[in-house]
Design an enzyme around this catalytic site. Structure first.
Site, PDB file in Angstrom:
ATOM      1  N   CYS A 355       0.726   2.590  74.755  1.00 10.62           N
ATOM      2  CA  CYS A 355      -0.189   1.528  75.104  1.00 10.62           C
ATOM      3  C   CYS A 355      -0.637   1.491  76.286  1.00 10.62           C
ATOM      4  CB  CYS A 355       0.523   0.220  74.847  1.00 10.62           C
ATOM      5  SG  CYS A 355       2.075  -0.056  75.138  1.00 10.62           S
ATOM      6  N   ARG A 384      12.325   8.466  75.329  1.00 14.13           N
ATOM      7  CA  ARG A 384      12.931   7.184  75.865  1.00 14.13           C
ATOM      8  C   ARG A 384      14.356   7.879  75.782  1.00 14.13           C
ATOM      9  NH1 ARG A 384      10.616   2.644  71.867  1.00 14.13           N
ATOM     10  NH2 ARG A 384       8.420   3.126  72.291  1.00 14.13           N
ATOM     11  N   GLN A 402       5.169   8.236  67.504  1.00 16.14           N
ATOM     12  CA  GLN A 402       4.723   7.185  66.613  1.00 16.14           C
ATOM     13  C   GLN A 402       3.470   7.174  66.001  1.00 16.14           C
ATOM     14  OE1 GLN A 402       5.137   4.671  70.059  1.00 16.14           O
ATOM     15  NE2 GLN A 402       6.825   3.587  68.761  1.00 16.14           N
ATOM     16  N   ASP A 404       0.926   5.241  66.196  1.00 13.69           N
ATOM     17  CA  ASP A 404       0.646   4.128  67.117  1.00 13.69           C
ATOM     18  C   ASP A 404      -0.737   3.741  67.049  1.00 13.69           C
ATOM     19  OD1 ASP A 404       1.728   2.363  68.819  1.00 13.69           O
ATOM     20  OD2 ASP A 404       2.034   3.726  70.265  1.00 13.69           O
ATOM     21  N   HIS A 406      -3.429   0.580  68.561  1.00 14.83           N
ATOM     22  CA  HIS A 406      -3.740  -0.570  69.329  1.00 14.83           C
ATOM     23  C   HIS A 406      -5.090  -1.263  69.062  1.00 14.83           C
ATOM     24  CE1 HIS A 406      -0.467   1.360  71.410  1.00 14.83           C
ATOM     25  NE2 HIS A 406       0.035   0.152  71.570  1.00 14.83           N
ATOM     26  N   LYS A 487       6.530 -10.752  67.965  1.00 16.68           N
ATOM     27  CA  LYS A 487       6.250  -9.581  67.152  1.00 16.68           C
ATOM     28  C   LYS A 487       6.735 -10.086  65.802  1.00 16.68           C
ATOM     29  CE  LYS A 487      10.514  -7.321  68.367  1.00 16.68           C
ATOM     30  NZ  LYS A 487      11.238  -5.721  68.673  1.00 16.68           N
ATOM     31  N   HIS A 533      -0.514  -4.489  68.957  1.00 14.91           N
ATOM     32  CA  HIS A 533       0.238  -3.110  68.966  1.00 14.91           C
ATOM     33  C   HIS A 533       0.797  -3.148  67.472  1.00 14.91           C
ATOM     34  CE1 HIS A 533       1.203  -3.176  73.468  1.00 14.91           C
ATOM     35  NE2 HIS A 533       0.857  -4.462  73.233  1.00 14.91           N
TER      36      HIS A 533
END
Length: 655
Positions: A355, A384, A402, A404, A406, A487, A533
């Site tokens: 992000c 991570r 991911q 991912d 945004h 979320k 997100h």
């Protein structure tokens, strides 16, 4: 008002009231309603707080009975059984130290330090379980008492882990586990269920050990105290507990099924991927067959996003520390990041999230309201640091990709955008065979978050509105939001009923503020966009692992790494078998051929073990008539099927 001072009136969940004698308990209330309810009761909910069944009720209180066959009731059963486990261990292993014993999903555990560095054996588990049954049969009462921290420290003077918990609670350094174990600094609570055993606990517990009994000890594992790898290594005993013999048996059967479906074992059997020691923990390499499935997942994701109005982007795998200082990750997420790399021009970190970089793409030039919503998409790999003891195949991993996205939108567009995101998420999950979903709305943790109350409320309201528009039932998880916004988490249920958290939609007012993101509104004013997100798979790796277990390795035909295998009965039929392979390959299917150097039955069995959707067998008649014998996975064998007819059937199956 009460009719007499000797009675109280309580309100029930159906809004009716019931008059009871002063001093009546939850068990008295259950008994007044019915014998069956009294037998099933394990605790009481009084004005929203779970309490012991034998606690006196207050006049005017709203009261409900917690029964053993509910999630809340099972939690009480499991926590109570954990106490019995600790009692049994301390009775059998003199000098043992015990630390914490919480209820967890489907079970419980307790951590111990045994004298002389001893470890539990399988025989020890058998002996401990037998001792637990004796305690259950003894019908020992769980009796709660409150005391000061100093009194508790004296009581547990020979138990260093309990004393540490009490001291943390006293100093205000307690975490949620400490609070569950000890209560608060104002009133430390303990439970006795014999003259010789007492445990630190907030409760509630069942009235007596006789309410327990349907349990099993599962395994022993090592566990660092407080998860600190530099701290003491304790012995953790895991168990499971249920409200009935049949519920326990059903759970144990599910565990057997889960073991058969373990993605780590299936990945090896099916030659999909591996975790070489040379790479380090939590890092996988994908073999050709696994890579095919992964590519199909990624291709499907790319196609859906392209058709959904998303713009594709790519970002690097590491960044300067200043980026993560701006985003807040170094303040709120540093423990989950890999250590920094010192370079000649600064400090760099492998990225834990995509992000912040997507914010930089948005900020690169001035944006107009006409561009919004701007939907950015990336199959972005992140890193991570997960502790070694938490790694679990593909389900808990250190490097993962991911899908991912945004989305930058105006405040007015936010609710509609979240609503469409829910449609998008559910349609993707259904394509992969998931049909049962649970929704959870996670709200702010005031101590670990940024942004104003007003901003958080707007974000939470938008997520709630989207869930309500869809008419979805959802639970609220207070304090579980990310540091930058609330979320929606979407759990799926797999083929054997397990829940997996996969997709998430997060609403964020804070990163646009931290990065100074703006757009020019229709009145030429400068305004902040809202940032959403969203990950559908969560991560490619975890989603793959869940899929593998959901299907037990038998991927649907469109995802199977090999869709068709062709077997010649004998060497004389190999030429025709190769023609079948060529025709199927030209039609766009993934096909291979095993040459006839082993008996046909053995080759068929090997193909079944590989979970190939269709095995085609060709012999004399097939060569003569341009047919095939079709052995479908899990279906009946058919002979003399025209090849063109089979290709038509295969096309329908692939969809």
């Amino acid at each position: 008002m009460n009719k007499a001072a000797s009675t109280i009136t309580v309100r029930l969940p159906d809004e009716s009231t019931r008059e009871l004698a002063s001093g009546a308990t939850g068990l008295d209330l259950a008994s007044s309603i019915g014998k069956r309810l009294a037998q099933a009761a394990v605790a009481t909910m009084i004005d929203g707080v779970e309490t012991d069944l034998n606690r006196p009720l207050r006049d005017g209180a709203r009261v409900s009975i917690i029964t053993a066959d509910t999630e809340a009731g099972r939690h009480v059963l499991r926590h109570s059984t954990a106490h019995v486990l600790a009692q049994a261990v301390l009775q059998l292993f003199e000098g043992s130290k015990f630390s914490i014993g919480p209820a967890i999903e489907d079970g419980f555990y307790y951590d111990f330090e045994l004298p002389g560095g001893k470890t539990f054996s399988d025989d020890d588990l058998v002996a401990i379980q037998a001792q637990m049954k004796k305690i259950v049969d003894a019908d020992q009462q769980f009796v709660r008492a409150e005391m000061t921290a100093n009194e508790a420290l004296k009581l547990f003077k020979d138990q260093p882990y309990k004393c540490e918990i009490i001291e943390r609670v006293t100093k205000g350094d307690a975490d949620s586990t400490d609070a569950l174990e000890a209560g608060s600094a104002d009133a430390v609570s303990v439970y006795r269920n014999s003259e010789t055993f007492v445990d630190l606990c907030r409760g509630p517990h069942v009235p007596s050990t006789s309410r327990l009994g349907h349990f099993a000890l599962m395994k022993v594992a090592g566990a660092y105290w407080r998860g600190n790898e530099k701290g003491p290594m304790l012995q953790r005993i895991y168990g499971t507990a249920w409200e009935s013999k049949s519920a326990l048996a059903e759970h144990l059967h599910r565990l057997e099924e889960a073991e058969k479906r373990d993605h780590r074992r299936l990945a090896v059997e099916m030659d999909l991927l591996s975790f070489p020691q040379e790479l380090g923990g939590g890092l996988a390499v994908w073999h050709p067959k696994g890579a095919i499935v992964r590519k199909l997942m990624e291709d499907y994701s790319r196609e859906r996003h392209q058709n959904g109005g998303y713009k594709f982007v790519f970002t690097p795998h590491l960044a300067n520390a200043h980026l993560f200082e701006t985003s807040g990750h170094l303040q709120f997420y540093k423990d989950g990041m890999y250590p920094p790399m010192e370079m000649d021009n600064g400090v760099y970190y492998p990225k834990p999230m995509n992000c912040p970089m997507h914010c930089l793409i948005y900020r690169d030039r001035q944006r107009s309201y006409r561009e919004l919503p701007l939907r950015l998409f990336e199959l972005g790999t992140v890193y991570r640091y997960e502790r070694a003891g938490t790694l679990h195949g593909l389900l808990r991993i250190r490097g993962f990709t991911q899908d991912d996205s945004h989305i930058f939108c105006t405040e007015e567009q936010m609710a509609d955008e979240i609503t469409s995101l829910l449609d998008f998420v559910l349609s993707v999950l259904r394509r992969f065979g998931f049909t049962e979903f649970d929704f959870k709305l996670s709200t702010r943790n005031a101590e670990k978050s940024v942004g104003s109350d007003a901003i958080w409320q707007k974000a939470t309201d938008a997520l709630t509105e989207a869930l309500n528009r869809h008419g979805l039932q959802y639970s609220v998880s207070p304090g579980d939001a990310a540091f930058y916004g609330p979320k929606i988490d979407i759990d799926v249920r797999d083929a054997i009923g397990r829940k997996w958290q996969l997709s998430t939609i997060q609403c964020d007012f804070n990163l646009p503020e931290r990065f100074g993101l703006e757009y020019i509104a229709s009145d030429n004013s400068r305004r902040r966009p809202i940032m959403l997100h969203r990950a559908l798979f969560g991560s490619i790796e975890r989603f793959f692992g869940v899929l593998l277990e959901h299907y037990g390795g038998s991927f649907p035909t469109w995802l199977a790494p090999v869709q068709v295998r062709v077997l010649a009965v004998a060497s004389a039929h190999e030429g025709y078998a190769s023609q079948v392979v060529d025709q199927l390959t030209k039609s766009g299917y993934r096909v291979d051929q095993l040459v006839a150097d082993e008996q046909l039955g053995k080759r068929i069995r090997a193909s079944k073990l590989e979970r190939i959707p269709y095995v085609l067998v060709v012999g004399d008649d097939d060569v003569k008539n341009s047919t095939v014998g079709v052995n479908p996975r899990g279906g009946e064998v058919r002979r003399d099927v025209g090849l063109a007819n089979f290709i038509e059937q295969l096309a329908a199956d692939v969809g």
